[in-house]
Design an enzyme around this catalytic site. Structure first.
Site, PDB file in Angstrom:
ATOM      1  N   ASP A 139       3.476  15.824  11.511  1.00 39.26           N
ATOM      2  CA  ASP A 139       3.598  15.356  10.122  1.00 39.26           C
ATOM      3  C   ASP A 139       2.237  15.325   9.432  1.00 39.26           C
ATOM      4  O   ASP A 139       1.930  14.390   8.695  1.00 39.26           O
ATOM      5  CB  ASP A 139       4.245  13.971  10.079  1.00 39.26           C
ATOM      6  CG  ASP A 139       4.772  13.623   8.690  1.00 39.26           C
ATOM      7  OD1 ASP A 139       5.029  14.562   7.899  1.00 39.26           O
ATOM      8  OD2 ASP A 139       4.927  12.431   8.381  1.00 39.26           O
ATOM      9  N   ASN A 199      -1.086  11.490   4.851  1.00 35.46           N
ATOM     10  CA  ASN A 199      -1.330  10.856   6.146  1.00 35.46           C
ATOM     11  C   ASN A 199      -2.772  10.969   6.613  1.00 35.46           C
ATOM     12  O   ASN A 199      -3.064  10.667   7.770  1.00 35.46           O
ATOM     13  CB  ASN A 199      -0.404  11.452   7.208  1.00 35.46           C
ATOM     14  CG  ASN A 199       1.042  11.039   7.011  1.00 35.46           C
ATOM     15  OD1 ASN A 199       1.325  10.079   6.289  1.00 35.46           O
ATOM     16  ND2 ASN A 199       1.956  11.763   7.631  1.00 35.46           N
ATOM     17  N   LYS A 231      -0.227  15.968   6.663  1.00 33.14           N
ATOM     18  CA  LYS A 231      -0.169  16.207   5.219  1.00 33.14           C
ATOM     19  C   LYS A 231      -1.209  15.328   4.550  1.00 33.14           C
ATOM     20  O   LYS A 231      -1.812  14.448   5.182  1.00 33.14           O
ATOM     21  CB  LYS A 231       1.223  15.907   4.666  1.00 33.14           C
ATOM     22  CG  LYS A 231       1.736  14.498   4.953  1.00 33.14           C
ATOM     23  CD  LYS A 231       3.156  14.331   4.426  1.00 33.14           C
ATOM     24  CE  LYS A 231       3.712  12.943   4.767  1.00 33.14           C
ATOM     25  NZ  LYS A 231       5.097  12.765   4.290  1.00 33.14           N
ATOM     26  N   PHE A 247      11.074   4.335   6.251  1.00 34.19           N
ATOM     27  CA  PHE A 247      10.715   3.645   7.483  1.00 34.19           C
ATOM     28  C   PHE A 247      10.495   2.157   7.251  1.00 34.19           C
ATOM     29  O   PHE A 247      10.676   1.341   8.136  1.00 34.19           O
ATOM     30  CB  PHE A 247       9.421   4.249   8.048  1.00 34.19           C
ATOM     31  CG  PHE A 247       8.250   4.160   7.100  1.00 34.19           C
ATOM     32  CD1 PHE A 247       7.452   3.035   7.048  1.00 34.19           C
ATOM     33  CD2 PHE A 247       7.967   5.206   6.243  1.00 34.19           C
ATOM     34  CE1 PHE A 247       6.384   2.960   6.169  1.00 34.19           C
ATOM     35  CE2 PHE A 247       6.902   5.142   5.361  1.00 34.19           C
ATOM     36  CZ  PHE A 247       6.111   4.010   5.319  1.00 34.19           C
ATOM     37  N   GLY A 248      10.065   1.748   6.070  1.00 33.73           N
ATOM     38  CA  GLY A 248       9.691   0.367   5.802  1.00 33.73           C
ATOM     39  C   GLY A 248       8.549   0.307   4.808  1.00 33.73           C
ATOM     40  O   GLY A 248       8.461   1.133   3.893  1.00 33.73           O
ATOM     41  N   LEU A 280       0.815  -1.219   0.000  1.00 32.97           N
ATOM     42  CA  LEU A 280       0.000   0.000   0.000  1.00 32.97           C
ATOM     43  C   LEU A 280       0.849   1.269   0.000  1.00 32.97           C
ATOM     44  O   LEU A 280       0.413   2.315  -0.478  1.00 32.97           O
ATOM     45  CB  LEU A 280      -0.931   0.016   1.216  1.00 32.97           C
ATOM     46  CG  LEU A 280      -1.876  -1.182   1.358  1.00 32.97           C
ATOM     47  CD1 LEU A 280      -2.659  -1.091   2.658  1.00 32.97           C
ATOM     48  CD2 LEU A 280      -2.825  -1.261   0.171  1.00 32.97           C
TER      49      LEU A 280
END
Length: 690
Positions: free
Chosen positions: A489, A494, A491, A376-377, A371
């Site tokens: 954060d 998110n 935006k 971070f991963g 997705l």
């Protein structure tokens, strides 16, 4: 002729012309240097082109942006490695913009001088509202609007301040010894800490034992002053140039004293050694064993404070032996660890389950689709075996978490996610668990996609839709702020939609806890377009930064463009610090007023803050039609419902991600053997309500 806006130029390829001869056996490997020049009328010299920005070197198939200013010229210089000039072209920024028909995309060949040509792709972005509306009907096959790329967040490396030293995790490329205990700094990746100011190298376990004030810091810490007053430790070393007959290491930076003779300095009294360059940074602690003295002082503090109990339990055990991963206690319900420090800790609101909560592992899930991903991963869609339920799993590599010194941030993210289950507009956490190499967050799957995906499709949101999303985001932010958490954060990427069209705030990796009263944060972090001015000024800040980001997000939803622009990051930050956003005439007076108050550069007077002269943000005229009580209970019907075919539908996510194979990234097996797993103790958790 193009009006106000900017162009995005992608470098595709270069074609050799006559005279561009490559030697036999050599590969033609050109690169491009880009200079942006401004036309300036100098007295006595007439019109001249002056380069005010530094030269940039974009890679092939990457882009650079340029605003359309009168007289601006873009020079593209084609060179061959290492620095051989081949050809160049100078062309006006507006000339390039005119090659885009109807605001679309143009791929053109530009003739170089003295020979050859370069192929570029040009895209024009209008900052004029009326033209944006006209162009929106033309681009049926292309993503619409001015916001066309996902913007990654940035975060400065974590700094550990001790007596003026600013320690950061560092990878030592050569054998290095700790300046406190004098033992070798073992490990892979970032083995220890190094002071940014004086280069002092220490073990991670030893950094808090340093007694000397950092000579490279102009700041006197309170602890250092107290130590100096009580113990008067100010004994200078007596250094003398020395010849070393065997390999010797510096007692400050820990690295080898190189050379054949007169390699470094040696104290005539205590015998410590250092580089000549490190002499000015050596603390006046001649004859003092810092490790023993620090341990003694710690015992004194412990014995004097033994009658007082800590207000909060430690987050994790620091046992020397690595515990088994299944020892994590995940049978607890939520704990009120977000209460104010002086407030009593209330008991959990959830009843203790009558049966033990299930512990999950990677084998309980089937990975279906990717997705999203970042530094971070990865975030992947997964199905819980035997239940037919779908979840979004965020997988973090432990070695990356340790290397970036982000263990505490990961634990904060887990706690905030668990807290989110108490609010309808925050993403809910199902469980967390770990393997030897990864940490896993299992969250509810929000198949409506994120706002970035939808605004790329729609170009911009109408007033009703933007107001609805902004109102629900506002409630989520205020809930976090009431718990002493700043988000940092916010935006479009998110903010996600569920199947009904309600928003959910996700990704709490940048959150900071315990921001009450005078407690403030200092870390430079966030997504560049959304960073508040006080962060750019390196000032201490509180939840005011979230209201600035909220203003940027609201501007993007209403207008379809970012409020601040720049050809590079430095220009963007200057725009945030000094420029005023432009509001089109079609924007309502209430919306313009709300945005201007959110873009107040004085944090204490910004809309959303308690001391804002305009009053509470909920009372602003822009939100006059919002029924806050119904909205908090999710009783207001969303103005837009995403198309969702099934619970596992991924059509509302970028195909760039969903086309990838869902699999975990591999970690270095040798590093896993030496990894301290005890720092992740207490990570596993199971939500009793899901």
């Amino acid at each position: 002729m193009p009006g106000v806006g900017f162009i995005r130029v992608k470098l595709l390829q270069v074609e050799k012309g006559e005279g561009m001869v490559t030697a036999p056996g050599e590969v033609f490997d050109p690169y491009v240097a880009v200079n942006v020049k401004e036309a300036i009328n100098s007295p006595g010299r007439g019109l001249q082109l002056v380069q005010k920005k530094r030269t940039i070197y974009p890679e092939w198939n990457t882009c650079f942006d340029s605003h359309l200013y009168d007289g601006r010229v873009i020079q593209m210089i084609v060179m061959e490695r290492p620095n051989k000039f081949i050809a160049d072209i100078s062309i006006g920024a507006r000339v390039l913009a005119e090659k885009c028909q109807n605001g679309g995309v143009a791929t053109v060949w530009l003739d170089l001088k003295p020979a050859g040509r370069i192929e570029v792709q040009i895209r024009f972005f209008s900052e004029d509202m009326e033209q944006l509306r006209e162009n929106a009907s033309v681009r049926d096959q292309e993503p619409k609007g001015g916001i066309r790329r996902r913007r990654g967040a940035m975060k400065q490396q974590r700094v550990h301040e001790v007596n003026g030293h600013e320690f950061i995790a560092k990878f030592f490329r050569q054998p290095t010894f700790c300046s406190i205990c004098t033992e070798f700094i073992w490990g892979l990746n970032k083995q220890g800490y190094c002071c940014k100011l004086c280069s002092c190298a220490v073990h991670k376990r030893c950094h808090d034992k340093i007694l000397g004030k950092c000579p490279g810091s102009a700041k006197d810490s309170r602890e250092t002053k107290m130590l100096t007053e009580r113990f008067n430790i100010n004994i200078p070393h007596r250094f003398k140039v020395n010849n070393y007959m065997s390999p010797t290491f510096c007692d400050l930076c820990g690295s080898l004293l190189v050379g054949l003779f007169r390699q470094g300095l040696k104290c005539e009294v205590c015998g410590i050694n250092c580089h000549k360059r490190c002499e000015k940074n050596m603390a006046n602690l001649c004859g003092v064993n810092q490790k023993l003295l620090a341990d003694a002082l710690q015992q004194v503090r412990t014995s004097s404070g033994s009658g007082r109990l800590p207000k909060h339990p430690p987050l994790s055990s620091t046992s020397s032996s690595a515990p088994l991963l299944d020892d994590d206690d995940d049978s607890e319900c939520y704990e009120e660890i977000w209460a104010k420090p002086d407030a009593p800790i209330n008991p959990p609101e959830y009843d203790t389950p009558a049966f033990p909560l299930r512990k999950y592992s990677p084998s309980d899930f089937v990975l279906l689709k990717v997705l999203g991903k970042g530094s971070f991963g990865k975030v992947m869609l997964a199905e819980l075996k035997g239940h037919g339920k779908y979840f979004a799993i965020k997988a973090l590599k432990k070695d990356v978490v340790l290397e970036d010194d982000d263990v505490e941030c990961t634990m904060i993210e887990k706690r905030v996610l668990a807290l989110g289950c108490k609010h309808p507009y925050l993403t809910h956490l199902h469980s967390t668990f770990q393997s030897l190499s990864h940490l896993f967050f299992v969250m509810e799957y929000l198949n409506g996609g994120d706002l970035m995906f939808h605004i790329q499709t729609a170009g911009m949101f109408d007033l009703k839709r933007a107001t609805f999303y902004a109102s629900e985001i506002l409630l989520g932010l205020q809930f976090l702020h009431s718990k002493g958490i700043i988000y940092r954060d916010l935006k479009l990427d998110n903010v996600l939609l569920d199947k009904d069209g309600h928003i959910k705030i996700a990704d709490f990796g940048m959150c900071k806890e315990n921001i009450y009263g005078e407690n403030k944060a200092t870390t430079f972090c966030g997504t560049p377009d959304y960073i508040a001015p006080e962060i750019l000024r390196n000032a201490k800040y509180n939840h005011s930064v979230d209201w600035w980001s909220f203003g940027v997000l609201l501007y993007e939803m209403l207008i379809g463009q970012s409020p601040f622009h720049g050809d590079d990051e430095d220009d963007l930050f200057q725009s945030i610090l000094h420029q005023t956003p432009q509001y089109p005439r079609s924007l309502s007076r209430e919306a313009a007023s709300c945005l201007s108050l959110l873009f107040e550069r004085n944090p204490t007077e910004r809309l959303g803050m308690p001391n804002c002269p305009a009053g509470p943000i909920r009372s602003h005229a822009f939100f006059a039609k919002v029924d806050w009580d119904k909205l908090e209970n999710r009783e207001v019907d969303p103005p837009f419902k995403p198309r969702v075919k099934s619970p596992s539908d991924v059509s509302n996510f970028d195909k760039d991600f969903t086309m990838e194979k869902p699999q975990l990234s591999h970690s270095d097996k040798d590093y896993l053997k030496t990894m301290n797993q005890s720092v992740f103790k207490g990570f596993s958790f199971t939500n009793p309500t899901m």
